[in-house]
Design a protein around this motif. Structure first.
Motif, PDB file in Angstrom:
ATOM      1  N   VAL A 130       0.812  -1.224   0.000  1.00 21.02           N
ATOM      2  CA  VAL A 130       0.000   0.000   0.000  1.00 21.02           C
ATOM      3  C   VAL A 130       0.846   1.275   0.000  1.00 21.02           C
ATOM      4  N   GLY A 131       2.155   1.132  -0.187  1.00 22.13           N
ATOM      5  CA  GLY A 131       3.013   2.303  -0.311  1.00 22.13           C
ATOM      6  C   GLY A 131       3.270   3.047   0.976  1.00 22.13           C
ATOM      7  N   LEU A 132       3.333   2.329   2.090  1.00 28.67           N
ATOM      8  CA  LEU A 132       3.571   2.964   3.388  1.00 28.67           C
ATOM      9  C   LEU A 132       4.825   2.406   4.063  1.00 28.67           C
ATOM     10  N   GLN A 133       5.828   2.076   3.251  1.00 26.32           N
ATOM     11  CA  GLN A 133       7.077   1.593   3.818  1.00 26.32           C
ATOM     12  C   GLN A 133       7.635   2.666   4.767  1.00 26.32           C
ATOM     13  N   GLY A 134       8.109   2.219   5.923  1.00 28.29           N
ATOM     14  CA  GLY A 134       8.701   3.146   6.876  1.00 28.29           C
ATOM     15  C   GLY A 134       7.718   3.798   7.837  1.00 28.29           C
ATOM     16  N   PHE A 135       6.411   3.483   7.681  1.00 27.64           N
ATOM     17  CA  PHE A 135       5.398   4.086   8.549  1.00 27.64           C
ATOM     18  C   PHE A 135       4.836   3.105   9.580  1.00 27.64           C
ATOM     19  N   GLY A 136       5.399   1.910   9.654  1.00 27.36           N
ATOM     20  CA  GLY A 136       4.860   0.903  10.553  1.00 27.36           C
ATOM     21  C   GLY A 136       4.901   1.294  12.018  1.00 27.36           C
ATOM     22  N   ASP A 137       5.875   2.118  12.410  1.00 26.85           N
ATOM     23  CA  ASP A 137       6.016   2.509  13.810  1.00 26.85           C
ATOM     24  C   ASP A 137       5.246   3.781  14.151  1.00 26.85           C
ATOM     25  N   LYS A 138       4.572   4.376  13.171  1.00 26.60           N
ATOM     26  CA  LYS A 138       3.792   5.588  13.428  1.00 26.60           C
ATOM     27  C   LYS A 138       2.446   5.224  14.045  1.00 26.60           C
ATOM     28  N   TYR A 139       1.810   6.244  14.634  1.00 17.02           N
ATOM     29  CA  TYR A 139       0.454   6.089  15.143  1.00 17.02           C
ATOM     30  C   TYR A 139      -0.527   6.692  14.133  1.00 17.02           C
ATOM     31  N   PRO A 140      -1.779   6.227  14.102  1.00 23.28           N
ATOM     32  CA  PRO A 140      -2.746   6.744  13.123  1.00 23.28           C
ATOM     33  C   PRO A 140      -2.875   8.259  13.125  1.00 23.28           C
ATOM     34  N   SER A 144      -1.982  11.265   7.442  1.00 25.52           N
ATOM     35  CA  SER A 144      -3.070  11.967   6.755  1.00 25.52           C
ATOM     36  C   SER A 144      -4.264  11.034   6.597  1.00 25.52           C
ATOM     37  N   GLY A 145      -5.417  11.606   6.220  1.00 25.71           N
ATOM     38  CA  GLY A 145      -6.610  10.791   6.013  1.00 25.71           C
ATOM     39  C   GLY A 145      -6.412   9.735   4.952  1.00 25.71           C
ATOM     40  N   GLY A 146      -5.747  10.100   3.870  1.00 29.84           N
ATOM     41  CA  GLY A 146      -5.502   9.132   2.804  1.00 29.84           C
ATOM     42  C   GLY A 146      -4.599   8.002   3.237  1.00 29.84           C
ATOM     43  N   MET A 147      -3.581   8.330   4.034  1.00 25.68           N
ATOM     44  CA  MET A 147      -2.677   7.291   4.537  1.00 25.68           C
ATOM     45  C   MET A 147      -3.402   6.378   5.514  1.00 25.68           C
ATOM     46  N   GLN A 148      -4.289   6.940   6.321  1.00 26.60           N
ATOM     47  CA  GLN A 148      -5.056   6.107   7.243  1.00 26.60           C
ATOM     48  C   GLN A 148      -5.930   5.105   6.486  1.00 26.60           C
ATOM     49  N   GLN A 149      -6.516   5.543   5.368  1.00 25.83           N
ATOM     50  CA  GLN A 149      -7.332   4.601   4.598  1.00 25.83           C
ATOM     51  C   GLN A 149      -6.481   3.513   3.966  1.00 25.83           C
ATOM     52  N   ARG A 150      -5.248   3.827   3.604  1.00 28.69           N
ATOM     53  CA  ARG A 150      -4.358   2.797   3.084  1.00 28.69           C
ATOM     54  C   ARG A 150      -4.025   1.765   4.167  1.00 28.69           C
ATOM     55  N   VAL A 151      -3.897   2.240   5.404  1.00 25.83           N
ATOM     56  CA  VAL A 151      -3.692   1.308   6.511  1.00 25.83           C
ATOM     57  C   VAL A 151      -4.913   0.396   6.654  1.00 25.83           C
ATOM     58  N   ALA A 152      -6.112   0.994   6.535  1.00 26.19           N
ATOM     59  CA  ALA A 152      -7.344   0.196   6.638  1.00 26.19           C
ATOM     60  C   ALA A 152      -7.417  -0.845   5.529  1.00 26.19           C
ATOM     61  N   ILE A 153      -6.988  -0.480   4.324  1.00 24.04           N
ATOM     62  CA  ILE A 153      -6.977  -1.440   3.214  1.00 24.04           C
ATOM     63  C   ILE A 153      -5.989  -2.562   3.502  1.00 24.04           C
ATOM     64  N   ALA A 154      -4.808  -2.203   4.003  1.00 21.56           N
ATOM     65  CA  ALA A 154      -3.814  -3.220   4.338  1.00 21.56           C
ATOM     66  C   ALA A 154      -4.355  -4.177   5.392  1.00 21.56           C
ATOM     67  N   ARG A 155      -5.034  -3.641   6.412  1.00 20.57           N
ATOM     68  CA  ARG A 155      -5.608  -4.497   7.452  1.00 20.57           C
ATOM     69  C   ARG A 155      -6.655  -5.451   6.858  1.00 20.57           C
ATOM     70  N   ALA A 156      -7.489  -4.927   5.956  1.00 16.64           N
ATOM     71  CA  ALA A 156      -8.510  -5.772   5.334  1.00 16.64           C
ATOM     72  C   ALA A 156      -7.892  -6.890   4.512  1.00 16.64           C
ATOM     73  N   LEU A 157      -6.687  -6.655   3.981  1.00 14.59           N
ATOM     74  CA  LEU A 157      -6.014  -7.663   3.160  1.00 14.59           C
ATOM     75  C   LEU A 157      -5.148  -8.613   3.975  1.00 14.59           C
ATOM     76  N   SER A 158      -5.034  -8.370   5.278  1.00 17.42           N
ATOM     77  CA  SER A 158      -4.091  -9.148   6.092  1.00 17.42           C
ATOM     78  C   SER A 158      -4.438 -10.637   6.133  1.00 17.42           C
TER      79      SER A 158
END
Length: 259
Positions: A130-140, A144-158
């Motif tokens: 989802v293009g969020l390399q290096g953001f794993g240690d960040k908090y929601p 940004s809102g768009g990055m948070q939705q990418r996290v949600a997509i990644a979780r749905a695909l887990s």
């Protein structure tokens, strides 16, 4: 459309959904029948109140229809849910602020008892997807809102679902971010190759993303029309300005006339 196994990935037959109220019964959906093929990207399109989200929740077995039947790969929606065939992305990311991005993504795996080393490996794979390399240690709250939705997509695909159900995931974002995430979603889909059902009230978004668009009319929600989207893949932002794209917008908009 059917799969090689002889039946659609998702099949809805004469679905009706009624809600009781103090005054009279509210009919949310009436006689909705549709088929979705394995690996297909489809959108449920319509104005607010036409039953798009209700239809998605029915597919996910989060609620049950008043009438009609739902089959997923030839089995009931409940059997599909218990087999974890679904991943769901909601309108809001629904992330836990006290959990880091990596921990939000792997929450379903943690609940399933997957070992920490495997969870970390999977998180790294999904962050890259989802293009969020290096953001794993960040908090929601640091995203940004768009990055948070990418996290949600990644979780749905887990859980590697066969079917991804998406309920207006980009509707709260500005137009520029939304269009960029449309492109990123298609890039993810081209790699994962699962079946996607995407709810939206944006005609242009449904056209850009989909193989087919199911148009719903309101009060009560009915399947008004089905539009095939013959635009070639991969889709590009230049397509949004093509005569073919504008022609499809006019075609789908015309299907709402008289509704």
């Amino acid at each position: 459309m059917v799969t090689a196994t002889g039946f659609p990935e998702i099949e809805l037959a004469d679905i009706g959904m009624h809600y009781p109220s103090d005054a009279t019964e509210v009919i949310a959906l009436q006689n909705v029948s549709l088929n979705i093929a394995k690996g297909e990207f489809v959108s449920l399109l319509g104005p607010s109140g036409c039953g798009k989200t209700t239809l998605l929740r029915l597919m996910a077995d989060l609620i049950q229809p008043t009438s009609g039947s739902i089959k997923v790969a030839g089995k009931s929606a409940k059997e599909a849910r218990l087999a974890r065939k679904y991943g769901i992305v909601f309108q809001n990311p629904v992330l836990y602020d006290w959990r880091r991005v990596e921990e939000n993504i792997t929450l379903p795996l943690e609940l399933m008892g997957v070992k920490k080393a495997e969870r970390k490996r999977k998180a790294a794979e999904l962050l890259d997807l989802v293009g969020l390399q290096g953001f794993g240690d960040k908090y929601p709250w640091q995203l940004s809102g768009g990055m948070q939705q990418r996290v949600a997509i990644a979780r749905a695909l887990s859980m590697e679902p066969e079917i991804l159900l998406m309920d207006e995931p980009f509707s709260a974002l500005d137009e520029f971010t939304r269009e960029r995430l449309n492109e990123e979603l298609l890039s993810i889909w081209s790699q994962v190759k699962n079946t996607v059902v995407f709810v939206t009230h944006s005609i242009s978004e449904s056209i850009f993303l989909s193989d087919r668009v199911f148009v719903l009319s309101p009060h009560p929600g009915r399947l008004s029309s089905v539009a095939d989207i013959p635009l070639p893949r991969p889709r590009t932002r230049e397509m949004r300005n093509s005569p073919e794209f504008f022609g499809l917008i006019a075609q789908i908009r015309g299907s709402f006339e008289g509704v």
